[in-house]
Design an enzyme around this catalytic site. Sequence first.
Site, short mmCIF file in Angstrom:
data_model
loop_
_atom_site.label_atom_id
_atom_site.label_comp_id
_atom_site.label_asym_id
_atom_site.label_seq_id
_atom_site.Cartn_x
_atom_site.Cartn_y
_atom_site.Cartn_z
N ASP A 77 0.84 -1.20 0.00
CA ASP A 77 0.00 0.00 0.00
C ASP A 77 0.88 1.24 0.00
O ASP A 77 2.00 1.25 0.51
CB ASP A 77 -0.97 0.00 1.17
CG ASP A 77 -0.31 0.04 2.54
OD1 ASP A 77 0.72 -0.64 2.70
OD2 ASP A 77 -0.82 0.74 3.44
N GLU A 142 0.11 -0.88 5.92
CA GLU A 142 1.16 -0.23 6.69
C GLU A 142 0.98 1.29 6.70
O GLU A 142 1.22 1.93 7.71
CB GLU A 142 2.54 -0.58 6.09
CG GLU A 142 3.70 -0.34 7.04
CD GLU A 142 4.25 1.09 7.00
OE1 GLU A 142 5.06 1.43 7.88
OE2 GLU A 142 3.89 1.85 6.08
#
Length: 399
Positions: A77, A142
């Site tokens: 991400d 994250e």
Amino acid sequence: MMSSTSDPVENLRTLIRCPSVTPAEGGALDALEAMLKPLGFSIERPVFAQDGTPDIENLYARLGTQGPHLMFAGHTDVVPVGDEAAWSHPPFSAEIESGMMYGRGAVDMKGGIACFAAAVARHIEKNGPPKGSVSFLITGDEEGPAINGTIKLLKWAAERGEMWDACVLGEPTNPDAMGDMVKIGRRGSVSGTVTVSGVQGHAAYPHLADNPLRGIVQVAEALLDPPLDDGTDDFQPTNLEITTIDTGNRATNVIPAKATLAFNIRFNDHWTADSLKAEIEARVAKAAAATHLRPGKSAALRADVAWPTPVSPVFLTRDETLVETVGNAVEAVTGRTPELSTSGGTSDARFIKDYCPVVEFGLVGKTMHMVDECVAVEDLETLTAVYERIIADWFAGAG
């Protein structure tokens, strides 16, 4: 025969072109799965959920069934691109100009994933599969709340019998050039608030009110002075930053009813979570007892401390085999002796350290989260060579 996965540049180009802005998977885990499956990895894609947070797709891939077991961890991400018109190249195009590849996630941290996948592929081409197991533990959470990602993926895998001997986390660790820095620990992080209560009133009639901003200033000074410590052998000094002071008041002629101060502390191993909280609460209590909201009033101010978020603990990796293997590999490839550092913010290493020793090494982080995030193509080859050396040397030493 060369595997297509052995080229880190092509790996990264593929990953950047997946718009995996947190919490969206964006095709990035699909792309990584397509890279790893031909190498013989078994792959699972658990999705984790929790009320009030987005569902998150994750990936766990393993090659081999025996120990020793080396894990590579990271995230696909990325943060939002911001003003797309401000980019010199479209943020998901992975265009190369003057030896630089541009794109969101280039260094944080699709580049690290691309290079580790290439390193595993090259190791297999030259030597066959490692004498043990290699796994990828990759999250899509994250850059988000970090609730349905690494922390749950580790627990999920451990409950299925997965055990790891060491982990390399591919976050960008180098300040200026490849070989600058290896992260062997991280400071802890804790955030809190202090709310000072007053009495709301008209600004023209202050004797009928009590302005909490008078008290919040005294609390702020008590939090900032004296310094919390001077640092330790392995960590820089603990640092408290006041991040906001707010009353929720938009009227210029109204004395607010309360004022809230928010702060964040990055702390070293001089403190535990409990001892640090006790120190902050003692400072606030002392300031409150010594302060009156208005001169001539006898009541001390009321100041309440709250800790709304969990503490990220401080940790230091003491596994000499892992630290030396990574440090020696970096020096052998780059010709630079890396600083063994605990600087910077938090990372998913704070979760991994509960399962195995973890060391971080990745790309140069100068452009992470910025417009025109980019990576030198040359650095992708360098990082791949470092990871390939780590794989070979760690399995030789662990075996």
